[in-house]
Design a protein around this motif. Sequence first.
Motif, PDB file in Angstrom:
ATOM      1  N   LYS A   1       0.873  -1.178  -0.069  1.00  0.00           N
ATOM      2  CA  LYS A   1       0.002   0.107   0.011  1.00  0.00           C
ATOM      3  C   LYS A   1       0.752   1.271  -0.078  1.00  0.00           C
ATOM      4  O   LYS A   1       0.265   2.398   0.029  1.00  0.00           O
ATOM      5  N   ASP A   2       2.164   1.119   0.025  1.00  0.00           N
ATOM      6  CA  ASP A   2       3.151   2.372   0.198  1.00  0.00           C
ATOM      7  C   ASP A   2       3.573   2.887  -1.393  1.00  0.00           C
ATOM      8  O   ASP A   2       4.313   3.592  -1.439  1.00  0.00           O
ATOM      9  N   VAL A   3       3.075   1.842  -2.338  1.00  0.00           N
ATOM     10  CA  VAL A   3       3.326   2.361  -3.537  1.00  0.00           C
ATOM     11  C   VAL A   3       1.889   2.432  -4.203  1.00  0.00           C
ATOM     12  O   VAL A   3       1.065   1.919  -3.976  1.00  0.00           O
ATOM     13  N   ALA A   4       1.934   3.507  -5.224  1.00  0.00           N
ATOM     14  CA  ALA A   4       0.843   3.864  -5.900  1.00  0.00           C
ATOM     15  C   ALA A   4       1.004   3.932  -7.434  1.00  0.00           C
ATOM     16  O   ALA A   4       2.223   4.463  -7.935  1.00  0.00           O
ATOM     17  N   ILE A   5       0.099   3.537  -8.420  1.00  0.00           N
ATOM     18  CA  ILE A   5      -0.022   3.859  -9.562  1.00  0.00           C
ATOM     19  C   ILE A   5      -1.015   4.430  -9.913  1.00  0.00           C
ATOM     20  O   ILE A   5      -2.101   4.589  -9.234  1.00  0.00           O
TER      21      ILE A   5
ATOM     22  N   THR B   1       5.843   6.834  -4.389  1.00  0.00           N
ATOM     23  CA  THR B   1       5.817   5.905  -3.016  1.00  0.00           C
ATOM     24  C   THR B   1       6.340   7.141  -1.946  1.00  0.00           C
ATOM     25  O   THR B   1       6.973   8.035  -2.332  1.00  0.00           O
ATOM     26  N   THR B   2       5.925   6.917  -0.855  1.00  0.00           N
ATOM     27  CA  THR B   2       6.360   7.409   0.235  1.00  0.00           C
ATOM     28  C   THR B   2       7.363   6.675   0.974  1.00  0.00           C
ATOM     29  O   THR B   2       7.909   7.360   2.260  1.00  0.00           O
ATOM     30  N   LEU B   3       7.927   5.622   0.562  1.00  0.00           N
ATOM     31  CA  LEU B   3       8.976   4.851   1.424  1.00  0.00           C
ATOM     32  C   LEU B   3      10.312   5.422   1.293  1.00  0.00           C
ATOM     33  O   LEU B   3      10.605   6.275   0.198  1.00  0.00           O
ATOM     34  N   PRO B   4      11.056   5.860   2.498  1.00  0.00           N
ATOM     35  CA  PRO B   4      12.513   6.246   2.179  1.00  0.00           C
ATOM     36  C   PRO B   4      13.377   5.201   1.754  1.00  0.00           C
ATOM     37  O   PRO B   4      13.247   4.121   1.492  1.00  0.00           O
ATOM     38  N   GLY B   5      14.256   6.009   1.184  1.00  0.00           N
ATOM     39  CA  GLY B   5      15.340   4.942   0.251  1.00  0.00           C
ATOM     40  C   GLY B   5      14.983   4.190  -0.692  1.00  0.00           C
ATOM     41  O   GLY B   5      15.897   3.417  -1.074  1.00  0.00           O
ATOM     42  N   VAL B   6      14.110   4.763  -1.587  1.00  0.00           N
ATOM     43  CA  VAL B   6      13.696   4.367  -2.979  1.00  0.00           C
ATOM     44  C   VAL B   6      14.822   4.634  -3.971  1.00  0.00           C
ATOM     45  O   VAL B   6      15.338   5.850  -3.988  1.00  0.00           O
TER      46      VAL B   6
ATOM     47  N   GLU C   1      18.611  10.488  -3.027  1.00  0.00           N
ATOM     48  CA  GLU C   1      17.719  10.847  -1.743  1.00  0.00           C
ATOM     49  C   GLU C   1      16.947  12.242  -2.040  1.00  0.00           C
ATOM     50  O   GLU C   1      16.440  12.837  -1.420  1.00  0.00           O
ATOM     51  N   VAL C   2      17.631  13.125  -3.198  1.00  0.00           N
ATOM     52  CA  VAL C   2      17.328  14.573  -3.248  1.00  0.00           C
ATOM     53  C   VAL C   2      16.269  14.613  -4.485  1.00  0.00           C
ATOM     54  O   VAL C   2      15.807  15.639  -4.596  1.00  0.00           O
ATOM     55  N   VAL C   3      15.788  13.285  -5.056  1.00  0.00           N
ATOM     56  CA  VAL C   3      14.644  13.357  -6.028  1.00  0.00           C
ATOM     57  C   VAL C   3      13.472  12.693  -5.263  1.00  0.00           C
ATOM     58  O   VAL C   3      13.495  11.608  -4.653  1.00  0.00           O
ATOM     59  N   GLU C   4      12.392  13.449  -5.598  1.00  0.00           N
ATOM     60  CA  GLU C   4      11.065  12.906  -5.055  1.00  0.00           C
ATOM     61  C   GLU C   4      10.889  11.833  -5.568  1.00  0.00           C
ATOM     62  O   GLU C   4      10.784  11.594  -6.706  1.00  0.00           O
ATOM     63  N   SER C   5      10.109  10.367  -4.938  1.00  0.00           N
ATOM     64  CA  SER C   5       9.723   9.335  -5.442  1.00  0.00           C
ATOM     65  C   SER C   5       8.356   9.634  -6.054  1.00  0.00           C
ATOM     66  O   SER C   5       7.409   8.665  -5.624  1.00  0.00           O
ATOM     67  N   ASN C   6       8.330  10.163  -7.298  1.00  0.00           N
ATOM     68  CA  ASN C   6       6.914  10.482  -7.751  1.00  0.00           C
ATOM     69  C   ASN C   6       7.421  10.749  -9.264  1.00  0.00           C
ATOM     70  O   ASN C   6       7.822  11.819  -9.519  1.00  0.00           O
ATOM     71  N   VAL C   7       6.975   9.874 -10.129  1.00  0.00           N
ATOM     72  CA  VAL C   7       7.328  10.038 -11.785  1.00  0.00           C
ATOM     73  C   VAL C   7       5.968   9.842 -12.355  1.00  0.00           C
ATOM     74  O   VAL C   7       5.068   9.017 -11.783  1.00  0.00           O
ATOM     75  N   SER C   8       5.930  10.584 -13.773  1.00  0.00           N
ATOM     76  CA  SER C   8       5.017  10.179 -14.588  1.00  0.00           C
ATOM     77  C   SER C   8       5.507  10.166 -15.992  1.00  0.00           C
ATOM     78  O   SER C   8       6.703  10.939 -16.334  1.00  0.00           O
ATOM     79  N   THR C   9       4.761   9.553 -16.655  1.00  0.00           N
ATOM     80  CA  THR C   9       5.286   9.398 -18.122  1.00  0.00           C
ATOM     81  C   THR C   9       4.068   9.177 -19.118  1.00  0.00           C
ATOM     82  O   THR C   9       2.925   8.587 -18.698  1.00  0.00           O
ATOM     83  N   ARG C  10       4.169   8.712 -20.336  1.00  0.00           N
ATOM     84  CA  ARG C  10       3.269   8.198 -21.439  1.00  0.00           C
ATOM     85  C   ARG C  10       3.732   7.117 -21.765  1.00  0.00           C
ATOM     86  O   ARG C  10       4.835   6.870 -22.134  1.00  0.00           O
ATOM     87  N   VAL C  11       3.156   5.899 -22.001  1.00  0.00           N
ATOM     88  CA  VAL C  11       3.301   4.693 -22.437  1.00  0.00           C
ATOM     89  C   VAL C  11       2.450   4.365 -23.599  1.00  0.00           C
ATOM     90  O   VAL C  11       1.245   4.551 -23.560  1.00  0.00           O
TER      91      VAL C  11
END
Length: 132
Positions: free
Chosen positions: A38-42, A60-65, A87-97
């Motif tokens: 539940k700590d990972v979202a799509i 994700t809100t998990l640390p250390g991804v 660690e300086v990049v937010e763990s939130n990405v988006s793209t088009r597939v």
Amino acid sequence: LGLLPQAAQAAWPQAAFEARALGDLMKALGHSGPVESKDVAITGPDIAENDAVVPVGAATTLPGVKRLLILVEKNPNMLAAMFDLTEVVESNVSTRVKMGQSSNVFAVAITGDNKVLYAAKEIKVTLGGCGG
């Protein structure tokens, strides 16, 4: 100047992008099978009208991804995108597939201690954007 593209290509995980099954993909990346979390979202639409440009995101809100992956289960090559994070990049990405057909889409987070966690969402695509 001509050496730079060769150096960049040397780090390219070709076997991972050519994998057709989740087990093969994780093996190519040197990891075990993922565990649902539940700590990972799509994110993505329930129905995509244009199968060539389907917007998807992984977070994700998990640390250390260290890495986020976006996988499309029924594509010929299931790994659609791979993002290496620090660690300086937010763990939130988006793209088009591009999606060949309606399929489950996975967001996979790999942590620094090699935990592999995922979330899944079914995205339906319409034929030619006409609902066929």
